[in-house]
Design a protein around this motif. Sequence first.
Motif, PDB file in Angstrom:
ATOM      1  N   LEU A  89      41.621  49.699  38.352  1.00 37.87           N
ATOM      2  CA  LEU A  89      40.775  48.776  39.159  1.00 37.87           C
ATOM      3  C   LEU A  89      39.309  48.880  39.347  1.00 37.87           C
ATOM      4  N   LYS A 101      37.036  39.178  35.889  1.00 35.82           N
ATOM      5  CA  LYS A 101      35.737  39.000  36.187  1.00 35.82           C
ATOM      6  C   LYS A 101      34.990  37.944  35.128  1.00 35.82           C
ATOM      7  N   LEU A 130      38.318  40.383  44.571  1.00 40.65           N
ATOM      8  CA  LEU A 130      39.373  40.089  43.727  1.00 40.65           C
ATOM      9  C   LEU A 130      40.273  41.409  44.227  1.00 40.65           C
TER      10      LEU A 130
HETATM   11  N1  URA Z   1      39.932  42.357  36.279  1.00 35.51           N
HETATM   12  C1  URA Z   1      38.885  42.728  36.889  1.00 35.51           C
HETATM   13  O1  URA Z   1      37.759  41.977  36.500  1.00 35.51           O
HETATM   14  N2  URA Z   1      38.863  43.680  37.428  1.00 35.51           N
HETATM   15  C2  URA Z   1      39.845  44.420  37.673  1.00 35.51           C
HETATM   16  O2  URA Z   1      39.652  45.430  38.653  1.00 35.51           O
HETATM   17  C3  URA Z   1      40.941  44.179  37.517  1.00 35.51           C
HETATM   18  C4  URA Z   1      41.173  42.988  36.588  1.00 35.51           C
END
Ligand code: URA
Length: 243
Positions: A105, A195, A208
């Motif tokens: 992540l 993102k 997120l």
């Molecule tokens: N997508 C992202 O942009 N960031 C993450 O940490 C997980 C999936």
Amino acid sequence: MKKERADKIISSQSTITRSETVKLIRSGKVKINGEVIKDNSLKIDPQTDVIEINGEVLNCKKFIYIMMNKPGGVVSVSRSPKERTALELLPDNLKRPGLFPAGRLDKDTTGFLLITNDGEFAHSILSPKRHIKKTYLASTSDYIPEKGLEEMRAGMVMDGEELLPAEVSLFKEGTNSSGPVYKITLCQGKYHQIKRMTALAGGALTSLERISMGNLTLDPELAPGEARELTETEVELIRQGQK
Ligand code: URA
């Protein structure tokens, strides 16, 4: 796990080094099945023998699977010379050599981080061929245009990479003080995928959180930074969560 020397077993199942283990054994701090041992080369069976160090029972398993509610501001790599890692937040009873995050992540992303020392399991759930689902709550500063949502659902090409169709639904309406929240399920794990996808679809991500992996949902009892070991049934739920 087979029978091995006590010092080897203990150091592989904890953060105690081999030489510290030898000292602990020689000073009578280690009990096997209730009896103090003084011989560090004694062969023990980690599956059936109860190992106690300073009165605490050691949790011995070849593989361990841990769910962490990752807070923002920590990186999900095994080691970092400069930054605080999610692994550093683990309580001592879950720490052992060889742990790594299975599926990263970003530093600012929060939620379900799986930590294990089982490379084969990690490979099997992260393999692009297996299509294990990962679900996120993505907050955006404003609504993503309908056309962008349709593109995310249909699959898109991003920087020359093909992105498989994502499930996207509105999870929470925006209010006067905060933007809307979307629930997004992916069966891929490309770099910064959400993102980049939301940006391409016309949305600006503000936060997120990963809320599930496979068919296993983040335990709501875990506060940010807390972690617990998964049961075998929970590990199976991750493995079975294909799209
Ligand atoms: N997508 C992202 O942009 N960031 C993450 O940490 C997980 C999936």
